[in-house]
Design a protein around this motif. Sequence first.
Motif, PDB file in Angstrom:
ATOM      1  N   ILE A 390       0.860  -1.175   0.000  1.00 16.54           N
ATOM      2  CA  ILE A 390       0.000   0.000   0.000  1.00 16.54           C
ATOM      3  C   ILE A 390       0.902   1.232   0.000  1.00 16.54           C
ATOM      4  O   ILE A 390       2.030   1.189   0.527  1.00 16.54           O
ATOM      5  CB  ILE A 390      -0.937   0.008   1.236  1.00 16.54           C
ATOM      6  CG1 ILE A 390      -2.185   0.835   0.973  1.00 16.54           C
ATOM      7  CG2 ILE A 390      -0.220   0.473   2.476  1.00 16.54           C
ATOM      8  CD1 ILE A 390      -3.221   0.101   0.158  1.00 16.54           C
ATOM      9  N   SER A 392       1.756   4.923   1.359  1.00 11.88           N
ATOM     10  CA  SER A 392       1.501   5.575   2.647  1.00 11.88           C
ATOM     11  C   SER A 392       2.126   6.972   2.659  1.00 11.88           C
ATOM     12  O   SER A 392       2.930   7.306   1.783  1.00 11.88           O
ATOM     13  CB  SER A 392       2.088   4.734   3.780  1.00 11.88           C
ATOM     14  OG  SER A 392       3.499   4.820   3.768  1.00 11.88           O
ATOM     15  N   SER A 398       5.484   4.127   6.661  1.00  8.28           N
ATOM     16  CA  SER A 398       5.722   2.798   6.089  1.00  8.28           C
ATOM     17  C   SER A 398       6.471   1.910   7.071  1.00  8.28           C
ATOM     18  O   SER A 398       6.161   0.720   7.227  1.00  8.28           O
ATOM     19  CB  SER A 398       6.508   2.927   4.776  1.00  8.28           C
ATOM     20  OG  SER A 398       5.720   3.536   3.771  1.00  8.28           O
ATOM     21  N   TYR A 401       4.058   0.706   9.624  1.00  4.47           N
ATOM     22  CA  TYR A 401       3.283  -0.425   9.109  1.00  4.47           C
ATOM     23  C   TYR A 401       4.074  -1.729   9.226  1.00  4.47           C
ATOM     24  O   TYR A 401       3.526  -2.783   9.576  1.00  4.47           O
ATOM     25  CB  TYR A 401       2.915  -0.191   7.649  1.00  4.47           C
ATOM     26  CG  TYR A 401       1.643   0.599   7.419  1.00  4.47           C
ATOM     27  CD1 TYR A 401       0.412   0.075   7.770  1.00  4.47           C
ATOM     28  CD2 TYR A 401       1.681   1.847   6.819  1.00  4.47           C
ATOM     29  CE1 TYR A 401      -0.760   0.785   7.533  1.00  4.47           C
ATOM     30  CE2 TYR A 401       0.526   2.569   6.579  1.00  4.47           C
ATOM     31  CZ  TYR A 401      -0.697   2.032   6.945  1.00  4.47           C
ATOM     32  OH  TYR A 401      -1.850   2.739   6.720  1.00  4.47           O
ATOM     33  N   LEU A 567      -1.955  -7.081   5.743  1.00  2.00           N
ATOM     34  CA  LEU A 567      -2.311  -5.677   5.938  1.00  2.00           C
ATOM     35  C   LEU A 567      -3.802  -5.532   6.226  1.00  2.00           C
ATOM     36  O   LEU A 567      -4.207  -4.782   7.127  1.00  2.00           O
ATOM     37  CB  LEU A 567      -1.927  -4.849   4.702  1.00  2.00           C
ATOM     38  CG  LEU A 567      -0.455  -4.454   4.575  1.00  2.00           C
ATOM     39  CD1 LEU A 567      -0.175  -3.898   3.184  1.00  2.00           C
ATOM     40  CD2 LEU A 567      -0.072  -3.432   5.635  1.00  2.00           C
ATOM     41  N   ASN A 571      -5.527  -4.404   9.907  1.00  2.00           N
ATOM     42  CA  ASN A 571      -6.078  -3.045  10.001  1.00  2.00           C
ATOM     43  C   ASN A 571      -7.575  -2.918   9.716  1.00  2.00           C
ATOM     44  O   ASN A 571      -8.175  -1.901  10.077  1.00  2.00           O
ATOM     45  CB  ASN A 571      -5.319  -2.128   9.028  1.00  2.00           C
ATOM     46  CG  ASN A 571      -3.853  -1.999   9.377  1.00  2.00           C
ATOM     47  OD1 ASN A 571      -3.508  -1.693  10.510  1.00  2.00           O
ATOM     48  ND2 ASN A 571      -2.982  -2.243   8.405  1.00  2.00           N
ATOM     49  N   THR A 591      -9.160  -0.685  -1.324  1.00  2.00           N
ATOM     50  CA  THR A 591      -7.944  -0.928  -0.527  1.00  2.00           C
ATOM     51  C   THR A 591      -7.936  -0.173   0.800  1.00  2.00           C
ATOM     52  O   THR A 591      -6.998  -0.331   1.587  1.00  2.00           O
ATOM     53  CB  THR A 591      -6.707  -0.509  -1.339  1.00  2.00           C
ATOM     54  OG1 THR A 591      -6.857   0.866  -1.737  1.00  2.00           O
ATOM     55  CG2 THR A 591      -6.572  -1.365  -2.585  1.00  2.00           C
ATOM     56  N   LYS A 594      -7.024  -1.709   4.272  1.00  2.00           N
ATOM     57  CA  LYS A 594      -5.674  -2.196   4.543  1.00  2.00           C
ATOM     58  C   LYS A 594      -4.853  -1.191   5.353  1.00  2.00           C
ATOM     59  O   LYS A 594      -3.782  -1.522   5.847  1.00  2.00           O
ATOM     60  CB  LYS A 594      -4.921  -2.455   3.231  1.00  2.00           C
ATOM     61  CG  LYS A 594      -5.462  -3.605   2.396  1.00  2.00           C
ATOM     62  CD  LYS A 594      -4.611  -3.753   1.134  1.00  2.00           C
ATOM     63  CE  LYS A 594      -5.104  -4.892   0.262  1.00  2.00           C
ATOM     64  NZ  LYS A 594      -4.276  -5.055  -0.958  1.00  2.00           N
ATOM     65  N   THR A 595      -5.351   0.030   5.455  1.00  2.00           N
ATOM     66  CA  THR A 595      -4.557   1.110   6.023  1.00  2.00           C
ATOM     67  C   THR A 595      -5.087   1.533   7.386  1.00  2.00           C
ATOM     68  O   THR A 595      -6.219   1.221   7.761  1.00  2.00           O
ATOM     69  CB  THR A 595      -4.576   2.336   5.086  1.00  2.00           C
ATOM     70  OG1 THR A 595      -5.869   2.945   5.136  1.00  2.00           O
ATOM     71  CG2 THR A 595      -4.266   1.932   3.662  1.00  2.00           C
ATOM     72  N   GLN A 597      -5.386   4.667   7.902  1.00  2.00           N
ATOM     73  CA  GLN A 597      -6.080   5.901   7.539  1.00  2.00           C
ATOM     74  C   GLN A 597      -7.480   5.584   7.022  1.00  2.00           C
ATOM     75  O   GLN A 597      -7.780   4.455   6.670  1.00  2.00           O
ATOM     76  CB  GLN A 597      -5.328   6.641   6.427  1.00  2.00           C
ATOM     77  CG  GLN A 597      -3.886   6.958   6.719  1.00  2.00           C
ATOM     78  CD  GLN A 597      -3.157   7.317   5.433  1.00  2.00           C
ATOM     79  OE1 GLN A 597      -2.384   6.523   4.907  1.00  2.00           O
ATOM     80  NE2 GLN A 597      -3.410   8.506   4.928  1.00  2.00           N
ATOM     81  N   ARG A 600      -7.091   8.975   2.152  1.00  2.00           N
ATOM     82  CA  ARG A 600      -5.725   8.699   1.699  1.00  2.00           C
ATOM     83  C   ARG A 600      -5.478   9.431   0.391  1.00  2.00           C
ATOM     84  O   ARG A 600      -6.229   9.298  -0.573  1.00  2.00           O
ATOM     85  CB  ARG A 600      -5.512   7.186   1.531  1.00  2.00           C
ATOM     86  CG  ARG A 600      -4.064   6.791   1.289  1.00  2.00           C
ATOM     87  CD  ARG A 600      -3.820   5.320   1.635  1.00  2.00           C
ATOM     88  NE  ARG A 600      -4.610   4.423   0.802  1.00  2.00           N
ATOM     89  CZ  ARG A 600      -4.150   3.809  -0.286  1.00  2.00           C
ATOM     90  NH1 ARG A 600      -2.896   4.001  -0.670  1.00  2.00           N
ATOM     91  NH2 ARG A 600      -4.923   3.001  -0.970  1.00  2.00           N
TER      92      ARG A 600
END
Length: 737
Positions: A390, A392, A398, A401, A567, A571, A591, A594-595, A597, A600
Amino acid sequence: MQTRTRDSLGVATHSSDRDRRNHAETHERVFEASPVAAAPGRAPASRHSAHPDTVRTETQCASRHSAHRDTVRTEPDQHACRDRKPHRGQNLPAAARSLLLPTAPRCRTPSRVVTQGAAPRGDGAPQPVRTRTRSRARDARPPRRVSAPRALRARHDGGGVTAPPGRTEHPGGETVSSEPGCLSPERRAGGYSAWGGTGEEEEEEDRKQMRKKSIHPCQSTDKDVIKETHAENLMTNLSNAYASDLLPSKEGEDLTKCFLLRVVNILLHYIEKTFDVKSKILDFHHPHQLLEGLDGFDLELSDHPESLEQLLVDCTDTLKYGVKTGHPRYFNQLSSGLDVIGLAGEWLTATANTNMFTYEVAPVFTVMEAVLLKKMCEIIGWREAEAEGIFSPGGSISNLYGILVARYKQYPEIKAKGMTFLPRIVLFVSEQGHYSIKKAAATLGIGTDNVIEVKCDERGKMIPAELEKNILQAKRKGQTPFCVVATAGSTVFGAFDPLHDIADICEIHKLWMHVDAAWGGGLLLSRNHSYKLSGIERADSVTWNPHKLMGVPLQCSAILTREKGLLGACNQMQAEYLFQPDKVYNSNFDTGDKTIQCGRHVDVFKLWLMWKAKGTYGFEVQIDRYMELAKYFYKVLKKKDNFKLVFDAEPEFTNVCFWYFPPRLKHIPKGFERDQELQKIAPKIKAQMIVEGTVMLSYQPCGDKVNFFRMVFSNPATRQTDVDYLIDEIQRLGKDL
């Protein structure tokens, strides 16, 4: 004998006869050497210098817009401007010139703006120049600040550089001739029309000539003339136009085009100056000067709107007082340079203004991200079916993560139950590793005391035997190791940890291996140098910042993991208002879960566009050239007896670290006394570099090594001549220290 005169732009002058003669001779030399001096039919320029306390400049206002009556201490002007035909960005490429709007009609009775000089501060620094204004309400609009053209304002702050007599410095850094009605082509390219006026017939003839040049062969001449005239009206009327008049306002299309083209002109001019080695990298001022208001540049926010014209001036000033990070002699950070294709990508991204959390709102960008991540994983050496990633907001996130996923892989219950259900976990990083690892540990609740720094060799590489020893010691203390962070391209020394050896240790102790390749990841694109990251394919996760060595505009960073699905599992919260399972399309492209946030930013398009423009081989050529420049720099320094390299061996990366020894220190024996003096040299030279704006270079201490310079190559505009200039500049600034 003292006299009071007025130069061709109405600048009040007080000088003695001798001073006037000296200024006249100086200006004649400067003017004759300038491009504008060679223009046909040019009359001699005024030869008087401005009084330091009072400057009167002309402002332009078309007679057809007589409602605009904002003034700044006006007085009548008896000076008649001479005939000058406009330069429509003649120094720009044809494609850029086509964007320039015609010069606005010039008024025949210009007013004059008086800007009072700066009074000294209590600490000896001058007060920033402030413009006193009064305005009349028009159509019940709220009051607004009116700024005079900044090019002729007196420079009273300590950081500025005064233009030569008869010349005036423009906010962008270029010099404008003080000849009547004359403005440099660069200034016009920046989106500003010439000051002063000509006769009515000459004005009309100028406009006719410009219309003829701008008519497309397939367009109606009559329609184009009408449109051109309307554009002229808009150009002149921006002082009375506001953001509320732009699109989506009714009939705001033409005004929006006009405003944005003016912005583009400012940006094009700035880009041109950025790549000019003769321009300053920055026009340095202290924070208190910016906060208090500098040359009328006011950062304070008002309750009422300001005009579009004022916003354009503020845009120019914002660039003026910033740092040209794309300048060929900017070496201060790992991310430098200005890639025009990447810039275009950033403009398009801002125009699209969408969010990367679902395919639904970012269909093209989410697929682009998947394509880029697949390509980067393949370059690392991972198969598509097993890897993911992903983009970032930067390398620090990163790295966070990487540690977050490493902890989840070992202890999936952390997601629901928190740290109280975990043993005392520890992770390992080299003593030359990035400080973001400790920040991530603090953020994730692991604690900085549980980040164990591993000793490095003399080149800054992690020592595998020390890593093994630290892991065993931690286990004996009852701590639970879970992750090792290796570095591929350290920030200061540019060191690459021995990845194969570290991977072997991680396999033995069943530890997650994260590689921080934020700086060095781009080296994977070079067939000549990618071997320095050998073993990265054995990592469990990798940080890679294309905004560093690859030159993508900030910010652009990726976290890549070898195990697919981690990921998301770590998350995801499955927000029902965003991530519905029954969408009409393949929701695997949503996606966002996966973060960490929700919102994004789109960081992928500029990288995708640059990759299309350069190809993988284009990046390779660019990176190999950086390596050659580093090697050249190292060889030049090695031959000079007043420079000393921190490592007496060829650089492994583009980082070259060194000390400069002024003549007085060369005879002091090596020891504590010399180190105390040497510690002060780099900061003093750096301070002078910033004040003069000639070059920017980083320095730092490290361990038992006192302050030294760190040179890095990541700027596509840098040439060998810029390297030679840096060496000469350090010697010039430091020889008397």
